[in-house]
Write an enzyme that holds these catalytic residues in place. Structure first.
Site, PDB file in Angstrom:
ATOM      1  N   HIS A 132     -26.664  28.403 -20.282  1.00 41.69           N
ATOM      2  CA  HIS A 132     -27.025  27.055 -20.764  1.00 41.69           C
ATOM      3  C   HIS A 132     -28.376  26.608 -20.226  1.00 41.69           C
ATOM      4  O   HIS A 132     -28.691  25.422 -20.274  1.00 41.69           O
ATOM      5  CB  HIS A 132     -25.943  26.039 -20.371  1.00 41.69           C
ATOM      6  CG  HIS A 132     -24.676  26.220 -21.148  1.00 41.69           C
ATOM      7  ND1 HIS A 132     -23.488  25.641 -20.780  1.00 41.69           N
ATOM      8  CD2 HIS A 132     -24.399  26.932 -22.275  1.00 41.69           C
ATOM      9  CE1 HIS A 132     -22.541  25.978 -21.648  1.00 41.69           C
ATOM     10  NE2 HIS A 132     -23.061  26.769 -22.544  1.00 41.69           N
ATOM     11  N   GLN A 167     -22.261  28.636 -16.791  1.00 41.58           N
ATOM     12  CA  GLN A 167     -22.554  27.565 -17.747  1.00 41.58           C
ATOM     13  C   GLN A 167     -23.348  26.466 -17.040  1.00 41.58           C
ATOM     14  O   GLN A 167     -23.850  25.555 -17.696  1.00 41.58           O
ATOM     15  CB  GLN A 167     -21.251  26.958 -18.295  1.00 41.58           C
ATOM     16  CG  GLN A 167     -20.360  27.950 -19.025  1.00 41.58           C
ATOM     17  CD  GLN A 167     -19.018  27.341 -19.344  1.00 41.58           C
ATOM     18  OE1 GLN A 167     -18.833  26.718 -20.390  1.00 41.58           O
ATOM     19  NE2 GLN A 167     -18.057  27.504 -18.434  1.00 41.58           N
ATOM     20  N   CYS A 177     -41.457  23.966 -23.920  1.00 36.62           N
ATOM     21  CA  CYS A 177     -42.194  23.088 -24.836  1.00 36.62           C
ATOM     22  C   CYS A 177     -41.537  23.156 -26.217  1.00 36.62           C
ATOM     23  O   CYS A 177     -41.364  24.255 -26.767  1.00 36.62           O
ATOM     24  CB  CYS A 177     -43.652  23.547 -24.930  1.00 36.62           C
ATOM     25  SG  CYS A 177     -44.613  22.644 -26.170  1.00 36.62           S
ATOM     26  N   VAL A 213     -26.194  24.487 -14.784  1.00 38.30           N
ATOM     27  CA  VAL A 213     -27.669  24.475 -14.820  1.00 38.30           C
ATOM     28  C   VAL A 213     -28.243  24.237 -13.424  1.00 38.30           C
ATOM     29  O   VAL A 213     -29.457  24.189 -13.243  1.00 38.30           O
ATOM     30  CB  VAL A 213     -28.181  23.404 -15.824  1.00 38.30           C
ATOM     31  CG1 VAL A 213     -27.834  23.819 -17.255  1.00 38.30           C
ATOM     32  CG2 VAL A 213     -27.634  22.011 -15.517  1.00 38.30           C
ATOM     33  N   CYS A 230     -44.366  24.761 -28.649  1.00 36.89           N
ATOM     34  CA  CYS A 230     -44.806  26.175 -28.645  1.00 36.89           C
ATOM     35  C   CYS A 230     -43.814  27.102 -27.968  1.00 36.89           C
ATOM     36  O   CYS A 230     -44.068  28.305 -27.869  1.00 36.89           O
ATOM     37  CB  CYS A 230     -46.172  26.282 -27.956  1.00 36.89           C
ATOM     38  SG  CYS A 230     -46.107  26.112 -26.164  1.00 36.89           S
ATOM     39  N   SER A 236     -13.316  24.175 -17.847  1.00 40.72           N
ATOM     40  CA  SER A 236     -12.205  23.621 -18.634  1.00 40.72           C
ATOM     41  C   SER A 236     -11.970  24.419 -19.917  1.00 40.72           C
ATOM     42  O   SER A 236     -11.005  24.196 -20.631  1.00 40.72           O
ATOM     43  CB  SER A 236     -12.503  22.163 -19.001  1.00 40.72           C
ATOM     44  OG  SER A 236     -13.688  22.114 -19.802  1.00 40.72           O
TER      45      SER A 236
HETATM   46  N1  APR Z   1     -12.477  24.002  -7.825  1.00 39.52           N
HETATM   47  C1  APR Z   1     -12.135  24.641  -8.976  1.00 39.52           C
HETATM   48  N2  APR Z   1     -12.114  24.035 -10.193  1.00 39.52           N
HETATM   49  C2  APR Z   1     -12.470  22.738 -10.228  1.00 39.52           C
HETATM   50  C3  APR Z   1     -12.827  22.003  -9.076  1.00 39.52           C
HETATM   51  C4  APR Z   1     -12.832  22.694  -7.836  1.00 39.52           C
HETATM   52  N3  APR Z   1     -13.149  22.081  -6.681  1.00 39.52           N
HETATM   53  N4  APR Z   1     -13.102  20.722  -9.456  1.00 39.52           N
HETATM   54  C5  APR Z   1     -12.938  20.671 -10.796  1.00 39.52           C
HETATM   55  N5  APR Z   1     -12.545  21.867 -11.261  1.00 39.52           N
HETATM   56  C6  APR Z   1     -12.290  22.261 -12.653  1.00 39.52           C
HETATM   57  C7  APR Z   1     -11.658  21.180 -13.514  1.00 39.52           C
HETATM   58  O1  APR Z   1     -10.235  21.232 -13.446  1.00 39.52           O
HETATM   59  C8  APR Z   1     -12.166  21.576 -14.910  1.00 39.52           C
HETATM   60  O2  APR Z   1     -11.268  22.488 -15.540  1.00 39.52           O
HETATM   61  O3  APR Z   1     -13.549  22.506 -13.221  1.00 39.52           O
HETATM   62  C9  APR Z   1     -13.486  22.294 -14.632  1.00 39.52           C
HETATM   63  C10 APR Z   1     -14.694  21.489 -15.057  1.00 39.52           C
HETATM   64  O4  APR Z   1     -14.644  21.367 -16.456  1.00 39.52           O
HETATM   65  P1  APR Z   1     -15.841  20.633 -17.216  1.00 39.52           P
HETATM   66  O5  APR Z   1     -16.171  19.370 -16.530  1.00 39.52           O
HETATM   67  O6  APR Z   1     -15.484  20.607 -18.665  1.00 39.52           O
HETATM   68  O7  APR Z   1     -17.113  21.615 -16.991  1.00 39.52           O
HETATM   69  P2  APR Z   1     -17.425  22.976 -17.732  1.00 39.52           P
HETATM   70  O8  APR Z   1     -16.178  23.686 -18.133  1.00 39.52           O
HETATM   71  O9  APR Z   1     -18.388  23.697 -16.884  1.00 39.52           O
HETATM   72  O10 APR Z   1     -18.177  22.456 -19.062  1.00 39.52           O
HETATM   73  C11 APR Z   1     -18.721  23.444 -19.904  1.00 39.52           C
HETATM   74  O11 APR Z   1     -19.757  21.750 -21.264  1.00 39.52           O
HETATM   75  O12 APR Z   1     -20.905  19.784 -21.370  1.00 39.52           O
HETATM   76  C12 APR Z   1     -21.025  21.135 -21.461  1.00 39.52           C
HETATM   77  O13 APR Z   1     -22.969  22.345 -21.037  1.00 39.52           O
HETATM   78  C13 APR Z   1     -21.949  21.636 -20.407  1.00 39.52           C
HETATM   79  O14 APR Z   1     -21.835  23.680 -19.169  1.00 39.52           O
HETATM   80  C14 APR Z   1     -21.080  22.551 -19.576  1.00 39.52           C
HETATM   81  C15 APR Z   1     -19.985  22.933 -20.546  1.00 39.52           C
END
Ligand code: APR
Length: 229
Positions: A104, A87, A112, A89, A115, A172
């Site tokens: 993502h 997920q 663009c 980038v 286009c 998460s």
């Molecule tokens: N090791 C393992 N897990 C970790 C660590 C670590 N060092 N640090 C944080 N985490 C966990 C947190 O507990 C949390 O569950 O990583 C997760 C991060 O969750 P988010 O911040 O919600 O990120 P993500 O799940 O990738 O979000 C998904 O949401 O905003 C959109 O497009 C965006 O790709 C993103 C998507």
């Protein structure tokens, strides 16, 4: 054994890149509606480019960590049987030598809005930059915003349906369709594992490995090597 791995921002946290929903996360500092939606881009493309220019500069300085390298090792050892979907980038999976599906999009890609051409993004993008293909001033990061269709979903779903093992690392599980991958895998008979610093509480995971990714992922990969050697 067909393995599908889904990673989220948590796998890049120890490389210094912020997560989204943890304390101090990206979405606690920016309103995603302003910088990660087509409506926000239409309203203020300068603000959106500034947001992604800052994240692109950050990501360019970051190094892959032990978790990224462990997944690349796993993929190299079991070529073809380990599908990595992220997920994220950032380009840290590729920097570690892995093949990855960016559902993502990616900070180092541009597109663009007029286009739909795609090209390698410069480090700094500006709202008035003309599209190199159609000259429209509608260039944007090639990143999937909220309300847009993630990339490669058909391909990912096919992999999930054939998976024997599904592992979600550092996510998460708040954002669909990625948050629903565990259900597709489980329904298809896969064993499901979550690796995170705290359990998300999703009962569809058979096992939860708690800890930071730079600890849990290399240990898991080494255990798999021993088991599948
Ligand atoms: N090791 C393992 N897990 C970790 C660590 C670590 N060092 N640090 C944080 N985490 C966990 C947190 O507990 C949390 O569950 O990583 C997760 C991060 O969750 P988010 O911040 O919600 O990120 P993500 O799940 O990738 O979000 C998904 O949401 O905003 C959109 O497009 C965006 O790709 C993103 C998507």
């Amino acid at each position: 054994m067909k393995i599908v791995v889904l990673t989220g921002a948590g796998i890049s946290a120890e490389s210094g890149l912020g997560t989204f929903r943890d304390k101090g996360g990206v979405w606690t500092q920016h309103d995603f509606a302003d910088v990660a939606t087509p409506e926000g881009f239409a309203r203020d493309p300068v603000k959106v480019h500034e947001f992604y220019n800052a994240r692109r500069a950050n990501a360019a300085k970051a190094e892959p960590n032990a978790a990224h390298f462990a997944l690349a090792r796993l993929q190299a050892r079991f070529a073809g049987d380990v599908v990595l979907v992220t997920q994220n980038v950032d380009g840290l999976h590729e920097a570690a030598g892995a093949q990855v599906i960016h559902m993502h999009g990616a900070l180092d890609r541009a597109t663009c809005a007029a286009c739909a051409a795609r090209w390698a993004a410069p480090l700094v993008m500006n709202a008035e930059d003309p599209c190199p293909f159609c000259a429209a001033t509608a260039t944007r990061p090639d990143i999937v915003w909220f309300g847009e269709m993630p990339k490669a979903l058909r391909q990912i779903t096919a992999h999930l349906s054939a998976a024997e093992l599904f592992v979600a690392i550092g996510t998460s599980g708040q954002v669909y369709p990625a948050a629903g991958f565990v259900e597709i895998a489980k329904t298809s008979g896969a064993r499901t594992v979550e690796m995170n610093v705290e359990a998300t509480g999703n009962g569809l995971f058979d096992h939860v490995e708690l800890g930071v990714a730079t600890q849990t992922v290399p240990v898991w990969v080494d255990r798999l090597f021993d088991r599948l050697a």
